[in-house]
Each structure stands twice: as C-alpha cells, then as structure tokens.
Scaffold this motif. Sequence first.
Motif, short mmCIF file in Angstrom:
data_model
loop_
_atom_site.label_atom_id
_atom_site.label_comp_id
_atom_site.label_asym_id
_atom_site.label_seq_id
_atom_site.Cartn_x
_atom_site.Cartn_y
_atom_site.Cartn_z
N ARG A 194 -6.23 -4.50 -0.10
CA ARG A 194 -5.08 -4.42 -1.01
C ARG A 194 -3.82 -4.95 -0.34
N GLN A 195 -3.67 -4.69 0.97
CA GLN A 195 -2.51 -5.26 1.68
C GLN A 195 -2.58 -6.78 1.69
N ARG A 197 -4.06 -8.59 -0.46
CA ARG A 197 -3.81 -9.06 -1.83
C ARG A 197 -2.31 -9.07 -2.12
N LEU A 198 -1.62 -8.02 -1.67
CA LEU A 198 -0.17 -7.98 -1.90
C LEU A 198 0.52 -9.16 -1.22
N ILE A 199 0.08 -9.47 -0.01
CA ILE A 199 0.66 -10.62 0.68
C ILE A 199 0.37 -11.91 -0.09
#
Lengths: 222, 222
Positions: A194-195, A197-199
């Motif tokens: 998820r991190q 993906r956020l990036i």
Amino acid sequence: MSHTLGIRQAQKQKTRQALLDAALGLLAEQSLSSLGLREVTRAVGIAPTAFYRHFRSIPDLGTALVEEALGSLHPMIRTTVTSADNSEERIERAIELIAGHVDAYPAHVRFIARERHGGVQPVRDAIRDQLARFAEEVKDELAKDKESAGWSEDDLLMLAHLYVDQMLITASLFLEAMEGTEEDQERVAQVASRQMRLISIGRHHWLDRAGGRGHVRGRTAP
Amino acid sequence: MSHTLGIRQAQKQKTRQALLDAALGLLAEQSLSSLGLREVTRAVGIAPTAFYRHFRSIPDLGTALVEEALGSLHPMIRTTVTSADNSEERIERAIELIAGHVDAYPAHVRFIARERHGGVQPVRDAIRDQLARFAEEVKDELAKDKESAGWSEDDLLMLAHLYVDQMLITASLFLEAMEGTEEDQERVAQVASRQMRLISIGRHHWLDRAGGRGHVRGRTAP
DNA sequence: TCATCCAGTTAACAACTGTTCTCTGGATTT
DNA sequence: AAATCCAGAGAACAGTTGTTAACTGGATGA
C-alpha cells in the motif's frame, strides 16, 4: 579460455570466502565495529595471523562484504523497478520479489541495513556509494517509462532514491518478520504494497500541479 | 511541593547523566555493541565498578539512551506532522524543523539511526516500540485532518509509518550533510521536500481509485 | 630437479575487557 | 549523637584483543 586458477590460488579464495561467510554469520548478533579478528579466524578454524593474508583489517573485510551483499542485491532491484510502474499486480509482484530475496539472503540484507548507519566509516561510505549507484540505475530505468514524460532529471533521481529507501525499509521489515508468524509477514507485505501504491499514485499526479513545470517558489494563481 | 531531592540522590543523577552523555559522545564513532563499560567510566572519570550503581549493563544504558533520544525527538515529530498536510510552505517548514532538530541534537539522531538496526536486540526493540508509538500519534494527528475523511484506520497507520520513516531518513541525510558544505545541506533539503510533496500528492489522490464511487475530495486526472 | 614463493602456523607481547569482592567516607535517618 | 546507608574506590581475577616476528611445507615455475 578459462585458466584453471591453480590449486594454490583456489585454496586462497576458498579461505577468503570462508572468512567472509563466517563474518557474515557472526554479524547476525553484533555489529561490525565489535567484530573481532580472532573471532572470525576462530570460526573458520585458522590461525589469527592468517587473516592478514586476505584482509588488511576488519573494516577492509567489511567493505568486501558490502560488495558481495549489494552484488547479490543488484539483480533484485533491477527486476523490482522495471516492474514497478502503476499496475497493482506488478507492485504486488515486486513486494514478493523483495520477500523472496530476504528469504534467500537474510544475512546480507541484515548486514546492509545494520551497517548503512553503522559505526565503521569506510563501510558506511561503501554502502552509500553503492546505493547511489543503484539509485542512478533506477532513475535510468524509470526514464524509459512512458509515465516519466515531462519529468526533470532531478525529479527522477529523487523518486529513485525514494524507491530505493522504501525497498530497504521493506526488506528490513521482512527480516524482522521472518522469525514471526506467517501472518506477520503477510501484514508487512500488505502495508509495504500500500505504501508503494501511494508513492506510485503520487508519481502519477506529480505533474498535475498548477503552473506546470519548474520550481515551487512563486506559486501564482491560475 | 518539590522535595529538593537531597544532595545524595542529586549527585547520583548527575553521574548517571554524565555516563549517558559520555556514552553518546563515544557512540559518534562506533556502535553500541562495541562500546565498553570501562571506556565509558574512563571518559566520565569514575571507577569502572561505579558503573553498576547506575546500569546493569551496556545494553541497559542503551535503552536509557533510547528513552532520552526519542524523548527529545518527540516534540519535533508532533509539530512536524501537524503541519504536514498539503500546503507547500508547510512542508518546507517541516523540513526546516527536522534540520533544526538535527542541528540541536546530532548525537541523539545518529544514535537512533545507528542502533535502530544495530547489533543489540533490547535496544533495537526499544527503538521499534517507541517509533511504533510515534506512528500511532502521527496517525491520530492525521485522523483529525479534513483530508483524512473516508480513510480506513489501517491506511492512516500505513501513511503514518511512511511519514515517520521518511523523517528518519531525512534526519540521517541532514546528519551526513552537516559536515559538508552549506550547499549540500540545501540539496538534501530540496530532495527531502520534494519527496515529502510526492507523498502528500499520493495521499491526496489515495481515494481516487476505481470503484466508480464519488470520492470525498478527490480530483481526477485529465 | 631445484630454487622460489607464500598461505598458514606457532609463540609471545602489552593492552584491554567484564565482573567479584572488600573497603571507605560523607550523606541520611533514627 | 549514633547507627545506617550507599555511591564510588581499589585491587585482583581470568579472558580476550590486535600485531610483530620467525617458521614450515606444499605448490609453483625455471
């Protein structure tokens, strides 16, 4: 045209590798700055003085370990990055790739994570240089991507460093989770993806900002 | 109200603090797992055996240092996060705040960065726990923000960890740049602020993804 | 075959480590 | 004023450390 290296130099390389392996093993529970020369030779089963036939000092052995560890880390980062664009499944696959590498070379990963900020300057420098080289390669790889159109060289490099650091953090978390339950590892994987993906989302909308290109200063009303 | 602590216990606390300070100083050029008990007492100017009046062992002193270092780091993270929403000037100010903290407590920052993955397990654990607590607080702070509407608790915590890790990386880079030129520090600041901005952009568009639903505050790309 | 090389050995060195036990003298309490 | 406490000192302990020097013996190359 392989010159079969002679039984003598072969034996030497063998002992040298044994020293590296023994050191890496001992470094599971201490840091390099407390690793003793005698400790290593004792683990290998040779006399303390034989150490000097292969390395000038412990920091010297340390930099050799950096070479080895990041050499093995090298192919992973390439594969990870080339598949690290927007697609969600590709991110997931990249995370699995990191997890696989940590599973295959846990001692190497631990060593890099530990000595990156460790107490031995030459080793710190060696790691910094190697990681900078990695970031450069990642940048070049990113540059090939269609989504990098309009990106400045500086911005690509800053994104590359963000990716590299994120990979190291993730690898280190996997390492910690290795001695935990299967569920712990799954949770690490989920958070990491998820991190990532956020990036990637941030990357995708990087050029959306008003005023188009260039610098942040002097933000004018549209 | 205040019981003036007695000249005896005061002297004891003074020596204890001297031990902590001396250790922190010595840890500038080595890691905790190689720090000797006698080394510390020698630097303070007391007998080696007096060490045991204050700490059970070096790892014990280490965990005390974690408390001290992250106690001083605590207010920084709060202020940084509360001002870490979208606005560009606020990000810049947060970066300056980190730089200022590194300037004020370089030894503390170095200690945490070094021992987070260091060779002494109890200390590693202490740092991990404290950072987890920080991430929790950051999460709570983020939750108050209007931009966090629609976010799950898990996603907020994952973002919080991303911020905390990013702060540590930035702090460590500032530390390295401290001995470089003023220009180096400026370059670190610029890269860090752009990375922070990219993360903020990712945060802003986090809920834009598919599902066909209208988003809370989402702005779709062209 | 014979001289050379050199990875590894043995011995010894001064210096250092953590930990124990006993002791001291000023602060604290009674 | 006397009894107690306790931070720190001192000495001694068995182990450990890095580094030097002179050596051995099998591989190497002439």
